[in-house]
Scaffold this active site. Structure first.
Site, PDB file in Angstrom:
ATOM      1  CE1 TYR A 148       7.296  -2.677   1.154  1.00 18.85           C
ATOM      2  CE2 TYR A 148       7.735  -1.792   3.318  1.00 18.85           C
ATOM      3  CZ  TYR A 148       6.861  -2.327   2.410  1.00 18.85           C
ATOM      4  OH  TYR A 148       5.547  -2.529   2.751  1.00 18.85           O
TER       5      TYR A 148
ATOM      6  CB  SER B 191       7.999  -4.632   8.665  1.00 17.15           C
ATOM      7  OG  SER B 191       7.990  -3.448   7.904  1.00 17.15           O
TER       8      SER B 191
ATOM      9  CB  THR C  35       7.267  -6.254   0.026  1.00 16.52           C
ATOM     10  OG1 THR C  35       7.306  -6.982   1.254  1.00 16.52           O
ATOM     11  CG2 THR C  35       5.841  -5.835  -0.275  1.00 16.52           C
TER      12      THR C  35
ATOM     13  CG  HIS D 123       0.709  -4.779   1.045  1.00 18.11           C
ATOM     14  ND1 HIS D 123       2.003  -4.757   0.593  1.00 18.11           N
ATOM     15  CD2 HIS D 123       0.734  -4.076   2.215  1.00 18.11           C
ATOM     16  CE1 HIS D 123       2.765  -4.072   1.436  1.00 18.11           C
ATOM     17  NE2 HIS D 123       2.016  -3.658   2.431  1.00 18.11           N
TER      18      HIS D 123
ATOM     19  CE  LYS E 115       3.623  -9.591   2.894  1.00 14.79           C
ATOM     20  NZ  LYS E 115       3.194  -8.204   2.680  1.00 14.79           N
TER      21      LYS E 115
HETATM   22  C1  LIG Z   1      -0.631  -1.858   9.554  1.00 17.36           C
HETATM   23  C2  LIG Z   1      -0.019  -2.734   8.483  1.00 17.36           C
HETATM   24  C3  LIG Z   1       1.300  -2.533   8.130  1.00 17.36           C
HETATM   25  C4  LIG Z   1       1.896  -3.354   7.162  1.00 17.36           C
HETATM   26  N1  LIG Z   1       3.224  -3.189   6.875  1.00 17.36           N
HETATM   27  C5  LIG Z   1       3.799  -4.001   5.956  1.00 17.36           C
HETATM   28  C6  LIG Z   1       5.189  -3.872   5.676  1.00 17.36           C
HETATM   29  O1  LIG Z   1       5.887  -3.051   6.256  1.00 17.36           O
HETATM   30  N2  LIG Z   1       5.718  -4.689   4.727  1.00 17.36           N
HETATM   31  C7  LIG Z   1       4.957  -5.628   4.068  1.00 17.36           C
HETATM   32  O2  LIG Z   1       5.481  -6.351   3.219  1.00 17.36           O
HETATM   33  N3  LIG Z   1       3.651  -5.766   4.333  1.00 17.36           N
HETATM   34  C8  LIG Z   1       3.059  -4.994   5.267  1.00 17.36           C
HETATM   35  N4  LIG Z   1       1.735  -5.163   5.554  1.00 17.36           N
HETATM   36  C9  LIG Z   1       0.971  -6.236   4.876  1.00 17.36           C
HETATM   37  C10 LIG Z   1       1.038  -7.550   5.670  1.00 17.36           C
HETATM   38  O3  LIG Z   1       2.328  -8.110   5.623  1.00 17.36           O
HETATM   39  C11 LIG Z   1       0.056  -8.583   5.085  1.00 17.36           C
HETATM   40  O4  LIG Z   1       0.300  -8.755   3.715  1.00 17.36           O
HETATM   41  C12 LIG Z   1      -1.401  -8.167   5.299  1.00 17.36           C
HETATM   42  O5  LIG Z   1      -1.584  -7.658   6.606  1.00 17.36           O
HETATM   43  C13 LIG Z   1      -2.322  -9.353   5.062  1.00 17.36           C
HETATM   44  O6  LIG Z   1      -3.652  -8.958   5.091  1.00 17.36           O
HETATM   45  P1  LIG Z   1      -4.600  -9.214   6.376  1.00 17.36           P
HETATM   46  O7  LIG Z   1      -3.913  -8.582   7.536  1.00 17.36           O
HETATM   47  O8  LIG Z   1      -5.888  -8.516   6.042  1.00 17.36           O
HETATM   48  O9  LIG Z   1      -4.755 -10.681   6.539  1.00 17.36           O
HETATM   49  C14 LIG Z   1       1.130  -4.362   6.520  1.00 17.36           C
HETATM   50  C15 LIG Z   1      -0.200  -4.549   6.893  1.00 17.36           C
HETATM   51  C16 LIG Z   1      -0.782  -3.762   7.874  1.00 17.36           C
HETATM   52  C17 LIG Z   1      -2.205  -4.031   8.284  1.00 17.36           C
END
Ligand SMILES: Cc1cc2nc3c(=O)[nH]c(=O)nc-3n(C[C@H](O)[C@H](O)[C@H](O)COP(=O)(O)O)c2cc1C
Length: 371
Positions: free
Chosen positions: A136, A112, A162, A268, A244
């Protein structure tokens, strides 16, 4: 009046419950909770429950092959680590621990932009293992370009942009807890040492950390991003670009028209738009548009190997694992993440055998039933 933020969480698994017991409440809430009323999060899980597997039998399942290919690289199973920032809030080793598991289990790792550690530190844990960088797009082009250049220089083989975060979703629990991991410095691994980022600061982070962290929050993403702006990033790199956060078939069509190399169907994890369509529900129409011309990945709601099976049957080429591995990280660091990966792989392999699918290519919608 009790607000949504104050309601005790309902745990979706034993693993989540254990994570709740292990880490600071604010950090747990940041990971586990979602935007607004959390309707999207519930939809994500509900969408998987609607589909049942309709198995075939007598197909000689003595050999099950989980491998697949993405961008000309062989994957030993059809999943990757989702880009999850701020992993240090789950465990002090954060991304370094999950990257070690990625290497040991041969699962590609998506780093990330908001990682706790820098992409260079994570790359050195990963050694030769496949890694992608999640970008990002910054309000400052110089920072975007610098991040992309560093990803290229450090062996990242794709850029994941994203696109569902032009502004941050409304996260009531974090507001209630007055908690922001970025403000606390847990998501700045890629920024504080970045020369283009440092050039924006009046004083270096070593002299004024609070201002540096605030600057990162101010410029991390740009609400003005559109298809035209994306062309700039296309010109910055020859690496494959994935978007994404695609949920609408018309956007999938536009992605094809703009020569995007892959898409990730995602909401997300229900952290952005409340009352949003579940990723799995969005998938069939998007697969219809894409017609196998570029890879489709999916995340949001994958909890078990059976969920991986369902997503592949509905048209995904691979999926991203999110919260489950972070819960594993919270519960037992590297060993916890490893257990999650092994469990999901075992569940997928067993479901394939029991459903009569010997290879990933044999998983298709004929093996599903919508109840
Ligand atoms: C704590 C946390 C931080 C996240 N940080 C990012 C991020 O920095 N960039 C991003 O594109 N998605 C981020 N996501 C989304 C994840 O990439 C992913 O889309 C999401 O966790 C999928 O849902 P699920 O975990 O319920 O299966 C984050 C998700 C969580 C739970």
């Amino acid at each position: 009046m009790i607000t949504a933020a104050e309601i005790q969480p309902e745990f979706e698994s034993l693993l989540e419950r254990k994570a709740f017991e292990r880490i600071r409440r604010e950090a747990f809430d940041y990971i586990a909770r979602g935007a607004g009323s959390e309707a999207t999060m519930k939809e994500n899980l509900g969408a998987f429950s609607k589909w049942k597997i309709r198995p075939r039998v007598l197909r000689n399942v003595a050999e099950i092959d989980l491998s697949t290919t993405l961008f000309n690289r062989k994957l030993s199973s059809p999943f990757l680590f989702a880009p999850i920032g701020v992993q240090r809030i789950a465990h002090p080793d954060g991304e370094l621990a999950s990257a070690r598991v990625a290497k040991a289990t041969d699962v590609p790792f998506v780093v990330s932009s908001a990682a706790s550690y820098s992409m260079e530190e994570i790359a050195s844990e990963l050694e030769e293992s496949t890694r992608w960088f999640q970008l990002y797009c910054s309000l400052e082009d110089t920072v975007t370009k610098s991040l992309v250049n560093r990803a290229e220089a450090n062996g990242y083989s794709a850029i994941v942009i994203t696109v569902d975060t032009p502004v941050l979703g409304i996260r009531e629990t974090d507001a209630h807890n007055q908690y922001s991991p970025l403000e606390e410095g847990d998501g700045c691994g890629n920024y504080l040492n970045d020369p283009a980022f440092r050039a924006l600061l009046a004083r270096p982070p070593e002299a004024d950390m609070k201002a540096a962290l605030q600057k990162q929050i101010d410029i991390i993403d740009q609400p003005g991003l559109d298809w035209d702006e994306l062309k700039k990033i296309r010109r910055m790199t020859k690496l494959p670009i994935l978007l994404k956060g695609i949920l609408h078939p018309e956007d999938a069509k536009l992605a094809l028209e703009h020569n995007i190399d892959g898409i990730i169907v995602s909401n997300h994890g229900g952290r952005q738009l409340d009352h949003c369509i579940a990723s799995l529900d969005a998938l069939p129409d998007i697969a219809q548009v894409i017609q196998k011309r570029i890879p489709i990945l999916l995340d949001s709601g994958i909890r078990t190997g059976v969920d991986v099976f369902k997503a592949l049957a509905l048209g995904a080429d691979a999926v991203l694992l999110g919260r489950p591995f972070i819960y594993g990280l919270a519960v037992n660091g590297e060993a916890g993440v490893r257990q999650v990966i092994h469990k999901i792989r075992h569940e997928l392999e067993t479901s394939m055998a029991l459903a009569g699918a010997r290879t990933i290519q044999e998983i298709n919608s004929d093996l599903l039933f919508n109840s």
